[in-house]
Each structure stands twice: as structure tokens, then as C-alpha cells.
Scaffold this motif. Sequence first.
Motif, PDB file in Angstrom:
ATOM      1  N   TRP A  12       0.792  -1.262  -0.169  1.00 28.22           N
ATOM      2  CA  TRP A  12       0.124   0.087   0.025  1.00 28.22           C
ATOM      3  C   TRP A  12       0.790   1.199  -0.034  1.00 28.22           C
ATOM      4  CZ3 TRP A  12      -4.594  -0.487  -1.908  1.00 28.22           C
ATOM      5  CH2 TRP A  12      -5.221  -1.471  -1.520  1.00 28.22           C
ATOM      6  N   PRO A  13       1.940   1.248   0.790  1.00 30.08           N
ATOM      7  CA  PRO A  13       2.682   2.556   0.587  1.00 30.08           C
ATOM      8  C   PRO A  13       3.307   2.698  -0.633  1.00 30.08           C
ATOM      9  CG  PRO A  13       3.162   1.461   2.896  1.00 30.08           C
ATOM     10  CD  PRO A  13       2.494   0.469   1.903  1.00 30.08           C
ATOM     11  N   TYR A  14       3.448   1.859  -1.256  1.00 28.59           N
ATOM     12  CA  TYR A  14       4.593   1.720  -2.820  1.00 28.59           C
ATOM     13  C   TYR A  14       3.283   2.219  -3.641  1.00 28.59           C
ATOM     14  CZ  TYR A  14       5.905  -0.097  -6.955  1.00 28.59           C
ATOM     15  OH  TYR A  14       6.318  -0.168  -8.408  1.00 28.59           O
ATOM     16  N   LEU A  15       2.034   1.850  -3.664  1.00 24.97           N
ATOM     17  CA  LEU A  15       1.016   2.140  -4.387  1.00 24.97           C
ATOM     18  C   LEU A  15       0.196   3.749  -4.040  1.00 24.97           C
ATOM     19  CD1 LEU A  15      -0.915   1.121  -6.733  1.00 24.97           C
ATOM     20  CD2 LEU A  15      -2.537   0.432  -4.745  1.00 24.97           C
ATOM     21  N   LEU A  16       0.266   4.177  -2.916  1.00 23.12           N
ATOM     22  CA  LEU A  16       0.085   5.368  -2.518  1.00 23.12           C
ATOM     23  C   LEU A  16       1.061   6.284  -3.019  1.00 23.12           C
ATOM     24  CD1 LEU A  16      -1.384   4.708   0.889  1.00 23.12           C
ATOM     25  CD2 LEU A  16      -2.718   5.457  -1.255  1.00 23.12           C
ATOM     26  N   GLY A  17       2.476   5.810  -2.736  1.00 23.82           N
ATOM     27  CA  GLY A  17       3.649   6.966  -3.384  1.00 23.82           C
ATOM     28  C   GLY A  17       3.701   7.042  -4.885  1.00 23.82           C
ATOM     29  N   SER A  18       3.171   6.010  -5.454  1.00 20.52           N
ATOM     30  CA  SER A  18       3.059   6.254  -6.972  1.00 20.52           C
ATOM     31  C   SER A  18       1.900   7.082  -7.376  1.00 20.52           C
ATOM     32  CB  SER A  18       2.866   4.888  -7.549  1.00 20.52           C
ATOM     33  OG  SER A  18       3.854   3.745  -7.419  1.00 20.52           O
ATOM     34  N   LEU A  19       0.732   6.814  -6.730  1.00 16.00           N
ATOM     35  CA  LEU A  19      -0.496   7.818  -6.863  1.00 16.00           C
ATOM     36  C   LEU A  19       0.215   9.363  -6.384  1.00 16.00           C
ATOM     37  CD1 LEU A  19      -3.483   5.547  -5.548  1.00 16.00           C
ATOM     38  CD2 LEU A  19      -2.843   6.253  -7.883  1.00 16.00           C
ATOM     39  N   VAL A  20       1.171   9.607  -5.508  1.00 15.15           N
ATOM     40  CA  VAL A  20       1.242  10.854  -5.141  1.00 15.15           C
ATOM     41  C   VAL A  20       2.161  11.479  -6.385  1.00 15.15           C
ATOM     42  CG1 VAL A  20       2.678  12.227  -3.383  1.00 15.15           C
ATOM     43  CG2 VAL A  20       1.099  10.473  -2.738  1.00 15.15           C
ATOM     44  N   VAL A  21       3.111  10.458  -6.858  1.00 24.03           N
ATOM     45  CA  VAL A  21       3.985  10.953  -7.923  1.00 24.03           C
ATOM     46  C   VAL A  21       3.119  11.220  -9.059  1.00 24.03           C
ATOM     47  CG1 VAL A  21       5.658  10.391  -9.347  1.00 24.03           C
ATOM     48  CG2 VAL A  21       5.884   9.905  -6.792  1.00 24.03           C
ATOM     49  N   LEU A  22       2.094  10.521  -9.461  1.00 25.42           N
ATOM     50  CA  LEU A  22       1.222  10.942 -10.685  1.00 25.42           C
ATOM     51  C   LEU A  22       0.418  12.017 -10.343  1.00 25.42           C
ATOM     52  CD1 LEU A  22      -0.053   7.197 -11.915  1.00 25.42           C
ATOM     53  CD2 LEU A  22       1.551   8.760 -12.849  1.00 25.42           C
ATOM     54  N   ILE A  23      -0.068  12.429  -9.127  1.00 24.32           N
ATOM     55  CA  ILE A  23      -0.912  13.501  -9.133  1.00 24.32           C
ATOM     56  C   ILE A  23      -0.052  14.744  -9.226  1.00 24.32           C
ATOM     57  CG2 ILE A  23      -2.142  15.059  -7.017  1.00 24.32           C
ATOM     58  CD1 ILE A  23      -3.543  12.060  -6.188  1.00 24.32           C
TER      59      ILE A  23
END
Length: 146
Positions: free
Chosen positions: A84-95
Motif C-alpha cells: 500500500w505505501p508503494y501504491l500510494l507513493g506512486s499515486l502521489v507522484v502521478l498527482i
Amino acid sequence: MASARSMVVVTKPPLHRTPMAIANGCFIGALLTDVTYWRSAEMMWADFSAWLLFAGLVVGALAVLAAIVDLFTGRLSGASRPVWPYLLGSLVVLIISFFNALVHSRDAWTSVVPTGLSLSAAAVIVLLLGGLLGWRSGGAQVEVVE
């Protein structure tokens, strides 16, 4: 007496690793071209940044969708750490990169300096923090079959 043979079988490799690596390379490249534009004021570098951001967003969105598929299909069930942290970090980068692409759609100097450069740096910092904190998707599952 029968002899037993063991062989290592790699099962269920994650789908999202390659597209995520390509997207991360695009975001790092966007930071490098932003810095080059800031130092040279050559408009070509701002165009390169905009193209890299677009490519990173498209491939990154596909990679996040693939990571979600990996998560719910059990391809990441053998990971030693939560994903989950990896996925959330990737979403933050995309945003961050999405807003950076909007900033880069402006004309001339204000398309990069200072807001676009700051957003590019923030995206790369989140990528680096993710790497340092070990936000990884886990390796492929390995089974020993006898």
C-alpha cells in the motif's frame, strides 16, 4: 531407489514493474530537462519536459492499474512488506506530475520556472523517498517443486 529432483519455478511475476520503471525514468528526465531549461532558457528543453511528463503520466497510469490488478489477483501476495505505501507513493507522484503537466502547458519562462521546476523536484523526491523507505512491490514468488 527413486531419485528426487528439485527445480525452482518462478510464478506470477508482477505486471507493473516495467511500466513503472519507464514512468519513473520519464519523471526523472523531466526534472533534468527542467534544470537544463532553467540554466539555458532554450525553449526546446521545456518542450522535452512537457513530452516526458505526458509519457510518464500515460505509462504511470497504466502501471498503477497493473499494480492494482497485481494486488487483487494475488501476484503480490508473497511480498515481504505491504504494498500500500508503494501504491500510494506512486499515486502521489502521478498527482504531482499531473499538476506539473498543467503548469508546463503555459508559454515561455513561466512554464518551467519556478513552479514547474519545483513540482518536478517534488515528484523525484517522492520517488527517492519511496526507494529509501523500501516501498517496493516485492519480488516474484519462487516455489521449489520436487
